[in-house]
Design an enzyme around this catalytic site. Structure first.
Site, PDB file in Angstrom:
ATOM      1  N   CYS A  42       1.163  -1.322   0.030  1.00 17.95           N
ATOM      2  CA  CYS A  42       0.011   0.010  -0.076  1.00 17.95           C
ATOM      3  C   CYS A  42       0.896   1.244  -0.062  1.00 17.95           C
ATOM      4  O   CYS A  42       1.979   1.263   0.664  1.00 17.95           O
ATOM      5  CB  CYS A  42      -0.869   0.069   1.101  1.00 17.95           C
ATOM      6  SG  CYS A  42      -2.255   1.372   1.401  1.00 17.95           S
ATOM      7  N   HIS A  98      -2.335  -3.708   4.932  1.00 21.20           N
ATOM      8  CA  HIS A  98      -2.304  -3.294   6.423  1.00 21.20           C
ATOM      9  C   HIS A  98      -3.503  -2.959   7.065  1.00 21.20           C
ATOM     10  O   HIS A  98      -4.240  -2.378   6.500  1.00 21.20           O
ATOM     11  CB  HIS A  98      -1.240  -2.013   6.398  1.00 21.20           C
ATOM     12  CG  HIS A  98      -2.000  -1.039   5.994  1.00 21.20           C
ATOM     13  ND1 HIS A  98      -2.653   0.008   6.788  1.00 21.20           N
ATOM     14  CD2 HIS A  98      -1.670  -0.324   4.548  1.00 21.20           C
ATOM     15  CE1 HIS A  98      -3.034   1.176   6.062  1.00 21.20           C
ATOM     16  NE2 HIS A  98      -2.418   0.790   4.811  1.00 21.20           N
ATOM     17  N   CYS A 101      -6.453   0.150   6.896  1.00 23.59           N
ATOM     18  CA  CYS A 101      -6.235   0.787   5.703  1.00 23.59           C
ATOM     19  C   CYS A 101      -7.275   1.750   5.190  1.00 23.59           C
ATOM     20  O   CYS A 101      -8.443   1.506   5.139  1.00 23.59           O
ATOM     21  CB  CYS A 101      -6.035  -0.216   4.412  1.00 23.59           C
ATOM     22  SG  CYS A 101      -5.841   0.331   2.796  1.00 23.59           S
TER      23      CYS A 101
END
Length: 211
Positions: A42, A98, A101
């Site tokens: 990300c 993660h 997010c």
């Protein structure tokens, strides 16, 4: 001092420290790049691949986008994947999301984020649709988001396996293995979710028979 100037000063200090520890550090990096890993993560600034894995420059080839998506029409990602697999010969491809997010959380709302973000987040909404029964049964919003983070990583890993880039490397060189992870912002620990070994059988609909 402007904020960006601090970054330049920190860069000089970091470079000097590296040379102090190892005078040939940059000479080696300049002449060779042989990472074993491609990291698809990300874009969130709190999830730096090298730092959270304790690796050095040159050890991980990195691609990042909002919510770590693997989209079959994303030429940027596919170019990175092609280069990493066919030229750098990486042995492992990691999709790392993660918990918490923001992109995944945004996809669970009906808010209009305008054209580009709406288009991007639609891919996460599709993951929600595939797992709607499980997710709708989770009443706590943060828990639901974090479960969608996990399911999104799993689906993106499967999207990798569906590409001809991965399948051709599997058939010809028995690599790379694929790994789906989620990083915890609260504790800094990576949660491994799924491994897909090279040459794992897929739904026949997605398997190429003439690579």
């Amino acid at each position: 001092m402007m904020p960006f100037e601090r970054l330049l000063l920190e860069n000089k200090a970091w470079a000097a420290e590296k040379v102090g520890e190892d005078p040939l550090f940059f000479k080696r990096l300049e002449n060779i790049q042989q990472p074993d890993f491609l990291w698809i993560g990300c874009s969130d600034s709190r999830v730096p691949a090298n730092e959270i894995t304790g690796t050095q420059p040159g050890e991980i080839f990195v691609h990042r986008n909002v919510a770590n998506l693997v989209i079959n029409t994303d030429v940027n990602l596919l170019s990175v994947l092609d280069y990493a697999v066919n030229h750098l010969k990486v042995k492992h491809v990691i999709v790392c999301g993660h918990y918490g997010c923001g992109g995944v959380k945004a996809a669970t709302t009906n808010h209009d984020y305008k054209y580009l973000l709406n288009m991007w987040l639609r891919n996460i909404k599709d993951v929600y649709r595939l797992h709607r029964e499980e997710l709708d049964a989770i009443h706590e919003p943060d828990e639901r988001t974090n479960r969608l983070v996990e399911l999104n990583v799993v689906e993106q890993l499967k999207n990798l396996a569906k590409t001809s880039i991965i399948q051709r490397a599997w058939k010809q060189e028995n690599r790379p293995d694929l790994h789906g992870w989620v990083y915890g912002l609260k504790n800094g620990i990576i949660n491994p979710l799924l491994d897909i070994k090279a040459n794992t059988s897929l739904d026949p609909l997605y398997e190429y028979d003439d690579l």
